[in-house]
Scaffold this motif. Sequence first.
Motif, PDB file in Angstrom:
ATOM      1  N   ASP A 491      84.326  85.339  43.935  1.00 39.08           N
ATOM      2  CA  ASP A 491      84.031  86.697  43.474  1.00 39.08           C
ATOM      3  C   ASP A 491      84.908  87.714  44.206  1.00 39.08           C
ATOM      4  O   ASP A 491      85.456  88.632  43.591  1.00 39.08           O
ATOM      5  CB  ASP A 491      82.541  87.023  43.621  1.00 39.08           C
ATOM      6  CG  ASP A 491      82.006  86.813  45.037  1.00 39.08           C
ATOM      7  OD1 ASP A 491      82.658  86.105  45.835  1.00 39.08           O
ATOM      8  OD2 ASP A 491      80.933  87.358  45.344  1.00 39.08           O
ATOM      9  N   ASN A 517      80.353  82.796  42.888  1.00 48.64           N
ATOM     10  CA  ASN A 517      79.777  84.071  43.300  1.00 48.64           C
ATOM     11  C   ASN A 517      78.849  83.864  44.487  1.00 48.64           C
ATOM     12  O   ASN A 517      77.723  83.386  44.339  1.00 48.64           O
ATOM     13  CB  ASN A 517      79.007  84.705  42.130  1.00 48.64           C
ATOM     14  CG  ASN A 517      78.468  86.077  42.508  1.00 48.64           C
ATOM     15  OD1 ASN A 517      78.601  86.516  43.656  1.00 48.64           O
ATOM     16  ND2 ASN A 517      77.872  86.751  41.553  1.00 48.64           N
ATOM     17  N   GLU A 585      79.867  81.559  35.794  1.00 45.93           N
ATOM     18  CA  GLU A 585      79.589  82.181  37.083  1.00 45.93           C
ATOM     19  C   GLU A 585      78.670  81.238  37.852  1.00 45.93           C
ATOM     20  O   GLU A 585      77.521  81.022  37.462  1.00 45.93           O
ATOM     21  CB  GLU A 585      78.900  83.541  36.878  1.00 45.93           C
ATOM     22  CG  GLU A 585      78.503  84.211  38.188  1.00 45.93           C
ATOM     23  CD  GLU A 585      77.674  85.476  37.977  1.00 45.93           C
ATOM     24  OE1 GLU A 585      77.371  85.818  36.808  1.00 45.93           O
ATOM     25  OE2 GLU A 585      77.331  86.122  38.982  1.00 45.93           O
TER      26      GLU A 585
END
Lengths: 613, 613
Positions: A491, A517, A585
């Motif tokens: 991220d 992330n 993600e």
Amino acid sequence: MSSTTAIAVPAWPAAGSPTSRTATTLGPGTESPAAVGNARTSSAGILAAPAATTVAGYLFTRLAEAGVISVFGVPGDYSLGLLDEIAARPDLAWVGMATEQGAGYAADSYARLRGLGALVTTFGVGELSAINAIAGAYAESAPVVHIVGTPAVSARGTGLTLHHNLPGNGFAHFAAMAAEVTAAQADLRADAAPGDEIDRVLRVALRTSRPVYLAIPADVATAPVPAPAGPLLAGREDHADPAVLAAFTRDVRHALGTAASASILVGHLAQRHRLTAQVAELAAAGDLPVTVLSMAKGTFPEADPRFAGLYAGAASAKRARLAVEDTDLLITVGVTLGDTVTGGGTHQLPTSRRIDLAPDSARIGSTAYPGVGLGQALAALTAAVRVSQLRAGTYLIGPAETPPAATAQADPAAPLTQQHLWAAIQEFLLPGDLVIADQGTAFYGAAGLTLPAGTTLIGQPLWASIGWALPAALGASLAAPDRRVVLITGDGALQPTAAEFGTLLAQGAAPVVIVLNNGGYAIERVIHHACAAYHHITAWDWCKLPALMAGGTPVTTVRAVTAGDLDAAFLAAARDEACPPVLIEAVLGWADAPPLLLDLARVLAARNSYATH
Amino acid sequence: MSSTTAIAVPAWPAAGSPTSRTATTLGPGTESPAAVGNARTSSAGILAAPAATTVAGYLFTRLAEAGVISVFGVPGDYSLGLLDEIAARPDLAWVGMATEQGAGYAADSYARLRGLGALVTTFGVGELSAINAIAGAYAESAPVVHIVGTPAVSARGTGLTLHHNLPGNGFAHFAAMAAEVTAAQADLRADAAPGDEIDRVLRVALRTSRPVYLAIPADVATAPVPAPAGPLLAGREDHADPAVLAAFTRDVRHALGTAASASILVGHLAQRHRLTAQVAELAAAGDLPVTVLSMAKGTFPEADPRFAGLYAGAASAKRARLAVEDTDLLITVGVTLGDTVTGGGTHQLPTSRRIDLAPDSARIGSTAYPGVGLGQALAALTAAVRVSQLRAGTYLIGPAETPPAATAQADPAAPLTQQHLWAAIQEFLLPGDLVIADQGTAFYGAAGLTLPAGTTLIGQPLWASIGWALPAALGASLAAPDRRVVLITGDGALQPTAAEFGTLLAQGAAPVVIVLNNGGYAIERVIHHACAAYHHITAWDWCKLPALMAGGTPVTTVRAVTAGDLDAAFLAAARDEACPPVLIEAVLGWADAPPLLLDLARVLAARNSYATH
């Protein structure tokens, strides 16, 4: 949960597939067109009078000759004449980027895969926005041609300060900066043999595999000049003095003749100088164990029984350490001993019984053989190995490491961990994939994978500029359009260049993008003060990225919080034959990191003299 | 449609409001703390023994003393010791950015408003990512301190290539690059008077209003050093030789005594050297007409009857041209004659009857007075004007230009045009606004506005690096937290630094963001080949930006396709007392541009020697 059955049926074209979209795939070890020189004539001496062209025409003819198809960049008023030439050519495509830094990163990975890459930026603002990418190409040996459109010569010297310049009449500031991070430079003038200057600079890029710098004033770009009168390269250039090469050949035979065992450690420069096939030949000739630095991972087949794993100093698995550190004779091929690829400089290479092959020189123990190039040295060494008694035998001690636990063993409802992530990626990879991993947890996790046949890992661990990977995935997609691109990034690493996600889709690329992330800069956290607020970043809702910039291209988005979420996402991606771009993600714990990174971080923290926390 | 009634009731704190959130507002013309030196003691000679600190402690004490509160940057492992010091201080705040270039741009605008700005980046990758912003700060005279965390001295010279460096043992490449675009540099060592070096470099930044470079190895940042023993600046520094100053004073009186009329042309350096109040005093003393270059727009009150408008060479309105070109004596104050602020160099300044005041020298006609600083020269000139017979009188010919057509006159259903856009922005502006405009249609439209009292325009027309304005809006928001920030930017300009929109909101800023979406680089289109594909950019759905990166902060978004859409959006924004951030996407025709830009583009195209299309 994932199924291994899905893996057996590749939904993507594999490496070497003939179904290329716009370009011929050049994998590591393939000769690039640049290396052989596909000019129109075989001899300059018997040509008819060359046709007329412009300076821009000359340059882009040479780039096309060297295998470049895509040229990256951002327009600026000083460079529009150059872009006119690209637009007029059927053999080149302009790839307009959101940022010059993105253009530089894209050209970098493009150059690694095709043997040469190019970007066009404008004077001052443009070139300086790209200069970190150029420095990275220098550090990691990617032959990138940085073409800069500069103010017309006729507009200089009037006392007027021109835009994109510092106040005053100096026009050399930025060229001086470029000279620090490029291997050759030229500032072209219409009356000073611009074609010869272009050839000189491009030849340095091809010979050294380093970036070069070409400043072209607006009125020089459109100036007339004779078209190229012969090929850019007449053939591979050999530099060694025959006597030095003969001495090297003799001394290599002696060294091999007295060694009880030998092994090979491969660095990235073998791939950059298009000699990975020759490395494989050397290994086969002596049945020698081969280890690789992470910068070279994927350049030697990992299913080959001679492959002894990744060498990363004290962070290496036992098998790789023994192959490197306990061999009687170590042959290093194109290595750069950087801290981030040697477990922080904890490598223990034998110093006396070592043969080191660098691009332009060789060394046996303390004896140097200047000018003996990598190709010549490999050829001599392979011949010598063939007549020696060397066999690897007992030096491949023990079996290969146990592969990561199968994803099927994880509780689907458990929070996603780095361990499960990498096991799932391991299962998801297909032969021929191009894996692009950004610096941080992404690269050190990827370096621990076992790569399927023909799979390439592209990373930037030495220069280590976060944000490099997304534009690099674009460069890779255009350089090898028939290979699946799997981009793994963090991220913190993705925010700097996220704008190029739009460019990636606009260019028709269909990558699998995995965003790790963990709420900030995990690689910094493991080095110092894990809880410090400065490691945090502004939280983005990554699955909203396509809505902002996909421009209607369908993108499958998945937010994976549990192991089961990730497995399902990979299963769907592997099964989907329509090959849309996928953005996953992967939500991970902020203190979770791959083991290779933890080992490295301990050493880096000590070297920075920070107190331990 | 908009209502003018709403404008009369400011929903935002006006300039000079005492309700500052975290910092004292410093408008143009206000002395910054840096200029007066608010150190703890007034005399170094009578101090007690200074307390001990670290090199990082010394540096940040000095920055706080000079008025810096926010320090921008991106962390890296070589700079974490510096960030530890910032985190430990109650008087400084770390502003973690998505990109180093964004940090540089934010520090630039912060420096313009507060007299000094600072960013911290890491060696190689970080500093080079910011170097375009530093060069811009040099070109446009913003005193930015670029602090770079570099590898520990104790870790060098081992033969190991360190990450973020080029292969090998050279550590001076990037400092050499920085020297091209900074006014002073230091590479600190614990045993080489690091405090004195810090003071030397910071004083250059404050005196020259240019960026400076400080390299601090990781083990030097934490090394002990005595705390500052006296103020950074003892007072304003005067450099002129008394004899030269006396000659200047005498010759100025003579020049004024023989002039039938005089007028003043103001450049940005008057504001950068905190002398806008003195310029106003000079104008009042002689009742002289005042014109400004676009880089100085807003530094002289536009409602003042002496204000004669924007001077932009042949692109100027008649009133401004007469004031500059037909005056008997022209006084220029801190101007840089750049092509983009002089209608492409079409300015016609009288050459012989001219007084030029630069930061460190003055000139009357062809006679130079080296060392006569801007402040000294303004004081001498004002005194001389007071005893002269000069009065402006007839040189303010005709009334001011007609303000743009009121928005009420437009058909609400008509597609939005540049003409309506700027008329609507004109109505929307409030006294005290900080207007940040990116290069391109945004800046040249804003330069044509009539600014309300206390309203500041911040642009970057000389360096002209697209993407500068969004991070600059963050820097401005933190430098002057009680002023409303109106950011006007283009779609092509916003993509490069859009990632900092998240940073902007995370820092609590509540700007009005106006994105001029015309599908590409309009400024390039008007220069050359309007229809060329390379002017296009990847289309973004701008109203989705907050969903990606606002992190839950409420943002009002409006996509304005018609004149009525825009008027309604401005009306709502002006009425909303909750002051949320507002993002307005203004959809404009791709060939539509403000008149000032069209005039400039014609000249730039000719200078680049491109054929006309």
